[in-house]
Design a protein around this motif. Sequence first.
Motif: not given
Lengths: 294, 131
Positions: A11, A15, B111, B115-123, B125
């Motif tokens: 990250t 972002t 989902v 919107e642009e989401l941080p890589t971290i939350v996608l992985v 989640s």
Amino acid sequence: MLKYNYFPGCTLKTTAKQLEISAINVGKILGFELTELPRWHCCGTVVTLASDDKIRSIGAVRTLIRAQETGDDKLITICSVCLNTLRRINARFRDDDEFRDAVLKFMDDEPPYEGNIKVLHYVDVLLELGLDKLRKAVKRKLEGLKVGAYYGCLLLRPAEFSIDPNTERPTVLERIVATTGAEVVDFPLKIECCGSFETVHKPDFVAQRTYEIVESARRAGAETIVTFCPLCHFNLDRRQKIIMQVNPGFKPMPILYFTELLELALSEEELSWEGHEIDVSDILRRYATIKKEA
Amino acid sequence: MDIKVLKYDERLRERIDKIAASNFMKCYQCGMCSSGCPSIDEMDILPNQINMFLMLGQFDRVLESKSIWACVACFECAERCPQGVDLSKINEALRQIKIRRNMDLFNIWEVVGKEELPTIVLVASFRKFTA
């Protein structure tokens, strides 16, 4: 110049670029360099809590092997989630024989990990340098700025992997903020979770968490919150937009990366901070000149 | 409260124990976990009740609850439990039992891209909520 092996994680390259940029800049000013590992792997993002799931720890172990190959025994991270994941997997590798054997067997094409890498946080580097050095390096004293330091969950819990021995009333971030001349604001929800990755499918719930955390800081007197975690930053910053739609009377609060605050105090340069939903230019303008886009 | 005594599914209990590696039987229902949990608003049964229903063998009631998906493993409960029960690991085990039956909590494509989401939350989640 002191050099540390550095693991950015996913990250800080996407972002949360500003977190990495400011952390590296602050390092240069204080006399240390973060050398990115020439090759690294995703830490796994969250540590697996299922005891029979070993495959999701492989990425972290590979990164620890890359660190081992450099000959240095320290690896620095900035992201709270990477810190927690790498520390936990590192500890499991050392303590759990069955886990270690299975991982080493699976990875027998790699040089075996010896378990000696110390995973440190950026905060550990600052403490090693000494807060006096930090205080003396301040160029722009942030007098009058009321700052709430937010820990969230993964810098503190589980206690074994915490950056502060007192997980219920930590003070390490506040002690660092105080070196900048800013006014430290203690607030009760500084150790509570922001809602984390629920932000993907339940943004409204995370907006509610954000509202409670921001208002807790505001009631204590803060005008801004600083955080080390790219995920907490995303939630506390972006989810305020939802609060504003639901509650037009809500006053947004700028959320800074911890290292941006340090950069503001330590640098003499013009600055520009990208990637903030809630405007941070008022704080920037108060102490520095805003860098115009080239 | 409506408590039914059912046949205890010993195999399922062993499976939860094995994946979680934390013993819910040690819970004495003090409620410390529930008092500190930040996700309580999204739960239909309280964290201490998760342990209670597990002790009673009412596994389906827990496996079908919203609560196991509301836990994001912030470790407040685990840190404060006087009995050393790690509910974040128990919740992970319960989610894993569902996910390993090929279950998705939500449709990824609904989902992603909004919107642009941080890589971290996608992985994170997708790892926690989808098979």
